[in-house]
Design a protein around this motif. Structure first.
Motif, PDB file in Angstrom:
ATOM      1  N   ARG A   1       2.328   1.885  -3.412  1.00 49.09           N
ATOM      2  CA  ARG A   1       1.373   2.523  -4.322  1.00 49.09           C
ATOM      3  C   ARG A   1       1.344   4.031  -4.092  1.00 49.09           C
ATOM      4  O   ARG A   1       1.304   4.820  -5.043  1.00 49.09           O
TER       5      ARG A   1
ATOM      6  N   HIS B   1       0.838  -1.202   0.000  1.00 44.00           N
ATOM      7  CA  HIS B   1       0.000   0.000   0.000  1.00 44.00           C
ATOM      8  C   HIS B   1       0.876   1.257   0.000  1.00 44.00           C
ATOM      9  O   HIS B   1       0.632   2.201  -0.765  1.00 44.00           O
TER      10      HIS B   1
ATOM     11  N   ARG C   1       4.538   5.481  -5.516  1.00 50.31           N
ATOM     12  CA  ARG C   1       4.474   5.523  -6.981  1.00 50.31           C
ATOM     13  C   ARG C   1       3.644   6.715  -7.454  1.00 50.31           C
ATOM     14  O   ARG C   1       3.962   7.340  -8.464  1.00 50.31           O
TER      15      ARG C   1
END
Length: 130
Positions: A63, A60, A66
């Motif tokens: 993400r 998580h 990113r």
């Protein structure tokens, strides 16, 4: 209230991330300029290690990182588990099973930096108005 109302993912996606990334780069450059011109406080280069109980929690976070990278933030992340995790973070609880090294981070000690900035101003003959 306006600030809180804009602390939502939709606001961030709508345009808040790119200016924030640019501001972050500009801020650290400003600290470097101040240090180069006599502010006696360090700017520390070191990774930040985020630890997690599960690999799902680490994924998580990846993400989220990113998304920052896609918004323009330079990013280098190294995943850690097993022996590499224990070597990097020896005092971590046995419940910690994954970690991320967010490399290339820079930071200051805010209190120390402000004190040194005040001292640099005073050394140049300036005084606070009272």
């Amino acid at each position: 209230m306006q600030f809180a109302a804009n602390c939502r993912r939709s606001s961030w996606k709508r345009g808040g991330a790119r200016p924030t990334c640019r501001s972050t780069r500009n801020a650290i450059e400003a600290y470097d300029v101040l240090v180069a011109n006599g502010v006696d406080a360090p700017v520390t280069d070191a990774p930040i290690t985020a630890v997690f109980r599960t690999t799902e929690e680490a994924e998580h976070m990846m993400r989220e990182l990113r998304a920052l990278e896609n918004a323009g933030q330079t990013m280098s992340v190294t995943g850690l588990a097993g022996e590499a995790l224990r070597e990097q973070v020896p005092l971590a609880s046995p419940a910690i099973t994954a970690a991320l090294n967010i490399n290339g981070q820079r930071f200051v000690d805010p209190g120390r930096f402000v004190h040194a900035l005040g001292q640099a101003v005073a050394d140049r003959g300036q005084r606070c108005a009272r």
